[in-house]
Design a protein around this motif. Structure first.
Motif, PDB file in Angstrom:
ATOM      1  N   PHE A 125       6.923   1.655   5.667  1.00  0.00           N
ATOM      2  CA  PHE A 125       6.027   2.811   5.564  1.00  0.00           C
ATOM      3  C   PHE A 125       6.773   4.125   5.298  1.00  0.00           C
ATOM      4  O   PHE A 125       6.382   5.164   5.843  1.00  0.00           O
TER       5      PHE A 125
ATOM      6  N   LEU B 212       4.906  11.612   4.863  1.00  0.00           N
ATOM      7  CA  LEU B 212       3.706  12.443   4.708  1.00  0.00           C
ATOM      8  C   LEU B 212       3.226  13.011   6.043  1.00  0.00           C
ATOM      9  O   LEU B 212       2.859  14.176   6.133  1.00  0.00           O
ATOM     10  N   VAL B 213       3.235  12.170   7.086  1.00  0.00           N
ATOM     11  CA  VAL B 213       2.681  12.662   8.358  1.00  0.00           C
ATOM     12  C   VAL B 213       3.697  13.475   9.155  1.00  0.00           C
ATOM     13  O   VAL B 213       3.312  14.154  10.109  1.00  0.00           O
TER      14      VAL B 213
ATOM     15  N   GLN C 205       0.841  -1.209   0.000  1.00  0.00           N
ATOM     16  CA  GLN C 205       0.000   0.000   0.000  1.00  0.00           C
ATOM     17  C   GLN C 205       0.873   1.255   0.000  1.00  0.00           C
ATOM     18  O   GLN C 205       0.577   2.237  -0.688  1.00  0.00           O
ATOM     19  N   ASP C 206       1.950   1.193   0.785  1.00  0.00           N
ATOM     20  CA  ASP C 206       2.822   2.368   0.846  1.00  0.00           C
ATOM     21  C   ASP C 206       3.495   2.629  -0.499  1.00  0.00           C
ATOM     22  O   ASP C 206       3.808   3.779  -0.839  1.00  0.00           O
TER      23      ASP C 206
ATOM     24  N   GLY D 281      -2.051  13.115   1.597  1.00  0.00           N
ATOM     25  CA  GLY D 281      -2.774  12.888   2.853  1.00  0.00           C
ATOM     26  C   GLY D 281      -1.918  12.170   3.880  1.00  0.00           C
ATOM     27  O   GLY D 281      -0.751  12.528   4.068  1.00  0.00           O
ATOM     28  N   ILE D 282      -2.483  11.157   4.485  1.00  0.00           N
ATOM     29  CA  ILE D 282      -1.689  10.389   5.465  1.00  0.00           C
ATOM     30  C   ILE D 282      -1.196   9.087   4.853  1.00  0.00           C
ATOM     31  O   ILE D 282      -0.714   8.194   5.549  1.00  0.00           O
TER      32      ILE D 282
ATOM     33  N   ALA E 275      -0.521   5.500   3.410  1.00  0.00           N
ATOM     34  CA  ALA E 275      -0.996   4.161   3.765  1.00  0.00           C
ATOM     35  C   ALA E 275      -1.432   4.048   5.222  1.00  0.00           C
ATOM     36  O   ALA E 275      -2.034   3.041   5.602  1.00  0.00           O
ATOM     37  N   PHE E 276      -1.143   5.082   6.039  1.00  0.00           N
ATOM     38  CA  PHE E 276      -1.637   5.039   7.423  1.00  0.00           C
ATOM     39  C   PHE E 276      -3.161   5.003   7.476  1.00  0.00           C
ATOM     40  O   PHE E 276      -3.751   4.562   8.460  1.00  0.00           O
TER      41      PHE E 276
ATOM     42  N   PHE F 288       8.353  -1.837  10.672  1.00  0.00           N
ATOM     43  CA  PHE F 288       7.263  -0.874  10.499  1.00  0.00           C
ATOM     44  C   PHE F 288       7.801   0.413   9.869  1.00  0.00           C
ATOM     45  O   PHE F 288       7.201   0.984   8.963  1.00  0.00           O
TER      46      PHE F 288
ATOM     47  N   THR G 232       6.885   6.274   2.800  1.00  0.00           N
ATOM     48  CA  THR G 232       6.086   7.364   2.222  1.00  0.00           C
ATOM     49  C   THR G 232       5.093   7.904   3.250  1.00  0.00           C
ATOM     50  O   THR G 232       4.984   9.126   3.442  1.00  0.00           O
ATOM     51  N   ALA G 233       4.392   6.999   3.901  1.00  0.00           N
ATOM     52  CA  ALA G 233       3.381   7.430   4.865  1.00  0.00           C
ATOM     53  C   ALA G 233       4.021   8.200   6.017  1.00  0.00           C
ATOM     54  O   ALA G 233       3.490   9.225   6.460  1.00  0.00           O
ATOM     55  N   ILE G 234       5.186   7.723   6.474  1.00  0.00           N
ATOM     56  CA  ILE G 234       5.853   8.410   7.592  1.00  0.00           C
ATOM     57  C   ILE G 234       6.291   9.802   7.150  1.00  0.00           C
ATOM     58  O   ILE G 234       6.140  10.798   7.876  1.00  0.00           O
TER      59      ILE G 234
ATOM     60  N   PRO H 124       2.352  18.877   3.992  1.00  0.00           N
ATOM     61  CA  PRO H 124       2.080  17.719   3.130  1.00  0.00           C
ATOM     62  C   PRO H 124       1.369  18.155   1.867  1.00  0.00           C
ATOM     63  O   PRO H 124       0.664  19.171   1.863  1.00  0.00           O
ATOM     64  N   PRO H 125       1.592  17.416   0.773  1.00  0.00           N
ATOM     65  CA  PRO H 125       0.926  17.781  -0.475  1.00  0.00           C
ATOM     66  C   PRO H 125      -0.587  17.732  -0.311  1.00  0.00           C
ATOM     67  O   PRO H 125      -1.115  16.899   0.417  1.00  0.00           O
ATOM     68  N   GLY H 126      -1.259  18.645  -0.966  1.00  0.00           N
ATOM     69  CA  GLY H 126      -2.703  18.756  -0.826  1.00  0.00           C
ATOM     70  C   GLY H 126      -3.435  17.618  -1.523  1.00  0.00           C
ATOM     71  O   GLY H 126      -2.877  16.911  -2.362  1.00  0.00           O
ATOM     72  N   PHE H 127      -4.638  17.432  -1.153  1.00  0.00           N
ATOM     73  CA  PHE H 127      -5.470  16.424  -1.802  1.00  0.00           C
ATOM     74  C   PHE H 127      -6.900  16.910  -1.776  1.00  0.00           C
ATOM     75  O   PHE H 127      -7.249  17.836  -1.034  1.00  0.00           O
TER      76      PHE H 127
END
Lengths: 429, 297
Positions: A404, A410-411, A318-319, B104-105, B107-108, A400, A406-408, A416-419
């Motif tokens: 992850f 991003l948060v 998913q990441d 966004g966040i 895959a979290f 973990f 990309t997700a790490i 963070p890039p808009g959506f």
């Protein structure tokens, strides 16, 4: 000895020692010498079980003394019994036709009237009449047995009970009385036969079966106890008490697998009762019911690690934007770290007997108290397990982080890039 | 203050009434007949229910319900509260765009979406099913393996939704139902013959003549069986296969034709259910051996 001495010795044997066989022998000899002893014929009749033979003795007594009132009453009773036997339906002792039920009731009322008139022998005759129609009648049988027991007429008692048993009575009290009688008369084999039958009786409750089992165990008849319990369990498959007892017995007989099966059946019925909890606790002694091959299996331990690895693989996928080609070496490394970390954690917690790992690390077989003494495989030392556990947890945490990225990012990044999120106007039109 | 208490009381009463009415037609499982065998407290199931409830009641529900109440009272700030609730869904729900575009966040969201719910009915429905089926699966797995399986099933359900959904690809998916479907699938595999206690009006009425007929036919064998019961016990396989079919049929429409089924994520339910096939990676070793030797409790 002369006839009179033989007569006195015979009566003493019957009355004082309850030795019917010896009494019969002595009285027969006495009456051979003096056939005019009417009292002797009546005593001899009481040592016999067959009513026809009893009748012949009573007739001899009346021949010697036609005015003997006791002999006359005895004869009347015997005539009633011999007539009543023809009415007996052994196949259905408790299901009595309507007219027969009325007759039984009439006999019982007659018995009560005779008792009130101070004529217990007459009452007995009425009870016997009732029993000739319903051999296990719940009122007539106990009263007749009680009266005859007080008179020490054990053969008569035995005959009555035997007839009720042969007629297939389902009243446990009849069986229990028969057991008592056989015990009293020293007929232990017969008593055990009745116990075996009673254990298979659907109406025998748990306490009765437990008593039977206790008796067999007291007598060191372990297999008899096992058979009785097993039969009872087939009849009462939902009795936790009996299942637990059978499990315990199998445990004592060292039939571990069978014991575990009965504990399991008891525990399945629920662990809210005391027996259920005890069965569950006992089962724990057998759980895990694994062979050493399974305890030491690397494959079974890696199976669980694979579950952890699969979880990390899905996270990584998913990441990587749902694209396996974009997983990259770091995410693959994360998946591998998750797999190895999972394996170390599983090894430390639930699979500490893997071959040859446990032996290499200096493990020893578990003490018998720890696992019921069934395993010979060495267990990893506690220090090694602690290290494995800590390293496992650390690797999982690292995994973990690695799967992850990309997700790490991003948060943690400040902008963070808009959506797309629907605007206020879009939501409320 | 009194008004708030009265409002809360009526709200709960309404929930009970609607649950009762819905259970007249469709069976609502409330428990299973098998006791928890190896643990007396299935604390991971409790914990999951607690976390789901807290996330919704403490974080989402105030915006949703207070906002709705404010709008009803003519307070314009209610719209902003409702909008905040919508933003929560679109920010932390599971969206393909988060994964594919790295926004966004990311895959979290696979974790955050699993603990969010659309409304109180969504939460209640899911938690009832989790309570009914989760405890024994947790018992068979052990708490931590059960958690891993729960997360995996939820993740697979989300992925299924993301990959197969053609109806509204960017709509955020929230709810524990994918993970709970996995738990239900695992229950079907592990305990197909178990009896599940349900509230079910039709079942209760149908049971009555069946019991009466059996009492006539079997006589004393039915002694002690009550003529009327307020619950019925259904075989787990019957209930769970029904659930599978009910979710599979619309899922094919969603996958093939892009039909939407009123916001119910049937695809996630179906895929989560199928994720249960990997339950054997998570069942405790001793129970796995017992399972394959035919002596599974």
């Amino acid at each position: 000895m002369d006839a009179h001495e033989l007569y006195r010795a015979g009566v003493a044997a019957i009355r004082d020692r309850n030795d019917l066989a010896e009494g019969r022998r002595l009285l027969t000899e006495a009456l051979r010498q003096d056939p005019t002893n009417d009292a002797g014929w009546l005593w001899l009749a009481r040592t016999l079980r067959d009513p026809a033979k009893q009748m012949r003795c009573v007739q001899q007594a009346l021949k010697a003394n036609p005015n003997n009132a006791q002999a006359q009453a005895f004869k009347a009773r015997l005539e009633a019994r011999l007539g009543g036997d023809r009415l007996l339906d052994p196949a259905a002792p408790s299901v009595v036709p309507q007219d027969a039920a009325e007759r039984v009731q009439a006999y019982l009322e007659q018995a009560q009237a005779r008792l009130r008139a101070g004529d217990p022998e007459g009452a007995l005759a009425a009870w016997l009449d009732a029993l000739s129609l319903q051999p296990d009648h719940p009122m007539a049988l106990p009263q007749a047995v009680r009266y005859l027991s007080r008179q020490l007429r054990w053969d008569d008692v035995k005959a009555l009970l035997q007839r009720a048993l042969e007629a297939g009575t389902t009243r446990p009290s009849v069986y229990l009385t028969a057991i008592d009688l056989h015990q009293r008369l020293g007929e232990f084999g017969e008593a055990d036969d009745v116990r075996r039958r009673l254990a298979r009786l659907p109406t025998a409750d748990e306490a009765i079966v437990a008593d039977i089992v206790d008796h067999f165990l007291d007598e060191d008849q372990v297999h008899e106890a096992y058979d009785a319990l097993k039969a009872a369990v087939e009849i009462h498959p939902k009795s936790q008490k009996l299942l637990l007892r059978l499990g315990n017995l199998c445990h004592e007989m060292e039939a571990r697998q069978e014991a575990a099966m009965y504990y399991e059946r008891a525990a399945r019925l629920g662990v809210r009762t005391r027996e259920g909890r005890e069965a569950d606790a006992r089962l724990e002694q057998y759980a895990p019911p694994l062979t050493d091959r399974e305890r030491g299996s690397l494959l079974l331990a890696w199976r669980e690690a694979l579950g952890v690895g699969l979880l990390f693989l899905l996270m990584a996928w998913q990441d990587a934007g749902l694209n396996f080609y974009r997983l990259g070496p770091m995410r693959w490394l994360g998946v591998a770290a998750g797999l190895v970390g999972g394996y170390l954690l599983v090894t430390a917690t639930s699979s500490p007997q893997q071959r040859p790992l446990a032996r290499l690390l200096g493990g020893r077989p578990p003490a018998p108290a720890d696992d019921g003494g069934v395993s010979q495989l060495p267990v990893m030392p506690p220090a090694a397990r602690l290290i494995f556990g800590l390293v496992g947890v650390t690797l999982i945490a690292i995994a973990f982080y690695l799967v992850f990225p990309t997700a790490i990012t991003l948060v943690t990044q400040p902008n963070p890039p808009g959506f797309y999120i629907p605007s206020f106007a879009e939501v409320f039109g | 203050m009194v008004g708030d208490i009265l409002f809360f009381f009526l709200f709960i009463l309404q929930i009970i009434l609607i649950l009762f009415l819905s259970s007249l037609v469709l069976p609502t499982p409330i428990g299973d007949t098998g006791g928890v065998r190896y643990r007396t407290i299935p604390w991971m199931t409790f914990l999951l229910i607690l976390v789901n409830a807290i996330v919704f009641l403490a974080w989402q529900a105030p915006n949703l319900y207070q906002g709705a109440q404010a709008i009803e009272d003519g307070d314009q700030r209610g719209f902003m509260m409702i909008y905040q609730y919508v933003v929560q869904l679109w920010t932390y729900g599971y969206r393909t765009v988060f994964l594919r575009d790295g926004v966004g966040i990311g895959a979290f969201s696979t974790f955050t979406s699993m603990f969010m719910h659309g409304d109180v009915w969504h939460l209640l429905g899911n938690m009832i099913y989790l309570w009914t089926f989760g405890r024994r699966v947790e018992d068979a797995c052990g708490s931590w393996r059960y958690l891993a399986f729960y997360l995996l099933a939820g993740m697979v359900a989300n992925l299924g939704w993301s990959v197969l959904n053609r109806a509204q690809p960017d709509l955020p998916a929230v709810g524990a139902s994918g993970a709970i479907s996995g738990v239900m699938g695992a229950y079907l595999i592990l305990f197909p013959g178990a009896l599940v206690t349900c509230f079910w009006g039709i079942g209760m009425v149908l049971r009555l003549p069946a019991v009466l007929v059996l009492m006539v036919v079997r006589g004393s064998a039915m002694r002690g069986v009550p003529v009327w019961r307020w619950t019925v016990r259904l075989p787990a396989f019957m209930l769970l296969l029904f659930f599978l079919v009910v979710n599979a049929l619309p899922s094919f429409d969603v996958i093939q034709r892009g039909q939407d089924y009123g916001g119910v994520n049937t695809v996630a339910h179906l895929i989560g259910f199928l994720a249960a096939l990997v339950i054997f990676l998570y069942v405790r070793k001793d129970l796995l051996v017992r399972y394959f030797s035919g002596r599974f409790v």
